[in-house]
Scaffold this motif. Structure first.
Motif, PDB file in Angstrom:
ATOM      1  N   PRO A 254      41.924  46.740  26.632  1.00 48.06           N
ATOM      2  CA  PRO A 254      42.553  47.207  25.389  1.00 48.06           C
ATOM      3  C   PRO A 254      41.573  47.509  24.267  1.00 48.06           C
ATOM      4  CG  PRO A 254      42.849  44.843  25.662  1.00 48.06           C
ATOM      5  CD  PRO A 254      42.282  45.349  26.953  1.00 48.06           C
ATOM      6  N   ASP A 255      40.352  47.027  24.365  1.00 51.86           N
ATOM      7  CA  ASP A 255      39.371  47.285  23.320  1.00 51.86           C
ATOM      8  C   ASP A 255      38.357  48.356  23.727  1.00 51.86           C
ATOM      9  OD1 ASP A 255      40.471  45.246  21.690  1.00 51.86           O
ATOM     10  OD2 ASP A 255      39.357  43.735  22.819  1.00 51.86           O
ATOM     11  N   GLY A 256      38.631  49.026  24.836  1.00 51.71           N
ATOM     12  CA  GLY A 256      37.657  49.971  25.371  1.00 51.71           C
ATOM     13  C   GLY A 256      37.572  51.260  24.584  1.00 51.71           C
ATOM     14  N   ARG A 257      36.471  51.965  24.784  1.00 50.55           N
ATOM     15  CA  ARG A 257      36.223  53.216  24.081  1.00 50.55           C
ATOM     16  C   ARG A 257      37.233  54.291  24.477  1.00 50.55           C
ATOM     17  NH1 ARG A 257      32.552  56.846  26.584  1.00 50.55           N
ATOM     18  NH2 ARG A 257      31.438  57.057  24.623  1.00 50.55           N
ATOM     19  N   TYR A 258      37.828  54.203  25.682  1.00 51.20           N
ATOM     20  CA  TYR A 258      38.731  55.260  26.109  1.00 51.20           C
ATOM     21  C   TYR A 258      40.105  55.157  25.457  1.00 51.20           C
ATOM     22  CZ  TYR A 258      34.985  56.425  29.251  1.00 51.20           C
ATOM     23  OH  TYR A 258      33.754  56.798  29.740  1.00 51.20           O
TER      24      TYR A 258
END
Length: 317
Positions: A237-241
């Motif tokens: 949920p905190d990813g760049r995508y």
């Protein structure tokens, strides 16, 4: 179709000194059924081979590849990479060693290592070829003596999406795909993928980047899940995508004439291009858009560059 598990890449697997003249493309595919057949059919005549490696597919990808391999024979070589590969942008990818069978880096290097010709390039399953320009570049690369080319021949594509009326447009926040990170290169012991905590990173082995034109239309945003389904966003949920997807959904959409109007280089663009090789590739790509795509709409530009495109884009409406 060959099945592979437990593979660990070694640079010697590239067999750089044994490759005959020619051009290979290598694909890494996870649930690419939307446009996979379009990609292969519009590219394969330009290449001497396509190496297609699939992993963790739950859609029709394996069936499509098996059918096309029957049609194209040894020109389309298919591999099933069995080990689970962590998606880019995930914490698992960031922590996985590059030489692990579960690493995205190892997976990419496996695909590259199975190519057989002097030149190679990465090919995604959502690229629709601009056929005439692609063939011209590949033909010129076949004439290059082994070890003589110190250039990575970078190429780009325009990102396509649909507005609420179903008209083809491009997102204002993401207009060009391929900004110095994709291109044709002579395979050497130093041209392979390295680990970056965010994704895989291609090591050029000292090759100088040069822009070689727009060779494809990028259909990622027309795919199911807007092209983000393979990133396992719910688990990251905190990813760049997640951020990229948010910017896409909030982005204004541009017609082709509107896109051309945004491509005028600024003073900042010119300064950065003078000091950064990658920014020079970006500047060259931007500057070529008005010349390469003078048409009144994306549909007209596709008619001019990729005949038969409606067959493929109508698949998803």
């Amino acid at each position: 179709m060959e099945t592979v598990t437990g593979y660990v890449f070694e640079p010697g697997d590239l067999r750089a000194g044994e490759r005959p003249p020619g051009v290979s493309a290598f694909m890494r595919i996870r649930n690419g059924a939307d446009f996979l057949e379009a990609t292969i059919r519009t590219h394969i005549d330009a290449f001497d081979e396509i190496v297609a490696v699939h992993n963790q597919c739950t859609d029709a990808t394996p069936d499509i590849l098996a059918r096309l391999a029957q049609e194209y024979g040894p020109k389309l070589r298919v591999f099933h990479y069995l080990d689970r590969v962590h998606p880019p942008g995930s914490a698992a990818h960031a922590a996985e060693p590059a030489n692990s069978p579960h690493s995205l880096v190892n997976y990419y290097n496996f695909a590259l290592s199975r190519t057989r010709y002097a030149y190679a390039t990465k090919l995604d399953d959502d690229h629709l070829a601009i056929t005439e320009l692609l063939r011209g570049l590949c033909d010129s690369l076949r004439t290059m003596p082994a070890g003589s080319d110190g250039v990575m021949h970078c190429f780009s594509g325009l990102n396509l999406a649909r507005d609420t009326a179903g008209t083809l447009v491009t997102p204002a926040t993401s207009t060009i795909s391929g900004t110095g990170d994709i291109g044709f290169f002579q395979v050497s012991p130093d041209t392979w993928f390295r680990h970056d905590r965010r994704y895989e990173r291609f090591h050029r082995g000292g090759l100088k980047r040069e822009f070689s034109g727009f060779l494809y239309w990028h259909l990622k945003y027309l795919k199911q899940g807007e092209g983000f389904a393979n990133y396992e966003l719910e688990s990251n949920p905190d990813g760049r995508y997640w951020r990229q997807l948010g910017r896409l959904r909030a982005s204004p959409m541009l017609s082709l004439p509107q896109l051309r109007a945004t491509m005028r280089p600024t003073f900042k663009d010119r300064v950065l291009a003078a000091v950064s090789e990658k920014r020079r590739v970006v500047a060259d790509a931007r500057a070529s858009v008005p010349l390469r795509f003078p048409q009144g709409s994306f549909e007209q530009a596709l008619d001019a560059t990729s005949p038969g495109w409606r067959t493929w884009l109508d698949v998803l409406g």
